[in-house]
Scaffold this motif. Structure first.
Motif, PDB file in Angstrom:
ATOM      1  N   PHE A  49       0.975  -1.358  -0.075  1.00 40.76           N
ATOM      2  CA  PHE A  49       0.075   0.041   0.032  1.00 40.76           C
ATOM      3  C   PHE A  49       0.780   1.291   0.038  1.00 40.76           C
ATOM      4  O   PHE A  49       0.573   2.311  -0.721  1.00 40.76           O
ATOM      5  N   VAL A  50       1.848   1.162   0.648  1.00 42.81           N
ATOM      6  CA  VAL A  50       2.931   2.377   0.635  1.00 42.81           C
ATOM      7  C   VAL A  50       3.470   2.744  -0.708  1.00 42.81           C
ATOM      8  O   VAL A  50       3.689   3.787  -1.339  1.00 42.81           O
ATOM      9  N   GLN A  52       1.996   1.883  -3.440  1.00 39.39           N
ATOM     10  CA  GLN A  52       0.966   2.534  -4.284  1.00 39.39           C
ATOM     11  C   GLN A  52       0.893   4.137  -3.869  1.00 39.39           C
ATOM     12  O   GLN A  52       0.713   4.894  -4.841  1.00 39.39           O
ATOM     13  N   LEU A  53       0.757   4.395  -2.467  1.00 39.38           N
ATOM     14  CA  LEU A  53       0.964   5.751  -2.339  1.00 39.38           C
ATOM     15  C   LEU A  53       1.884   6.678  -2.950  1.00 39.38           C
ATOM     16  O   LEU A  53       1.917   7.624  -3.443  1.00 39.38           O
ATOM     17  N   ILE A  54       3.079   5.996  -2.783  1.00 33.04           N
ATOM     18  CA  ILE A  54       4.291   6.721  -3.517  1.00 33.04           C
ATOM     19  C   ILE A  54       4.132   6.879  -4.921  1.00 33.04           C
ATOM     20  O   ILE A  54       4.368   7.901  -5.463  1.00 33.04           O
ATOM     21  N   ASN A  56       1.457   7.106  -6.600  1.00 31.29           N
ATOM     22  CA  ASN A  56       0.631   8.062  -6.988  1.00 31.29           C
ATOM     23  C   ASN A  56       1.046   9.506  -6.924  1.00 31.29           C
ATOM     24  O   ASN A  56       0.172  10.375  -7.445  1.00 31.29           O
ATOM     25  N   LEU A  57       2.333   9.868  -6.548  1.00 32.57           N
ATOM     26  CA  LEU A  57       2.697  11.084  -6.161  1.00 32.57           C
ATOM     27  C   LEU A  57       2.856  11.803  -7.647  1.00 32.57           C
ATOM     28  O   LEU A  57       3.443  11.056  -8.440  1.00 32.57           O
TER      29      LEU A  57
END
Length: 61
Positions: A49-50, A52-54, A56-57
């Protein structure tokens, strides 16, 4: 009986990528810690998940 340093015995989890030596830590809401530990394979799922967050930046080119 504790293992000696540098022992060759014991289970080692084989991960696709090496782990960082420093932990990522944050304060969650009350009760989240206990509930999270009940989720199967929660650590690996949280790592994904982390990522994925990165990803999406917005890229700074």
């Amino acid at each position: 009986m504790p293992f000696k340093k540098g022992h060759q015995l014991g289970a080692k989890k084989k991960l696709q990528r090496p782990l960082d030596k420093q932990a990522i830590a944050f304060k969650g809401y009350e009760g989240q810690k206990e509930k999270l530990k009940a989720v199967p394979d929660w650590q690996e799922r949280l790592r994904e998940f982390v990522d994925q967050l990165i990803s999406n930046l917005p890229k700074n080119d």
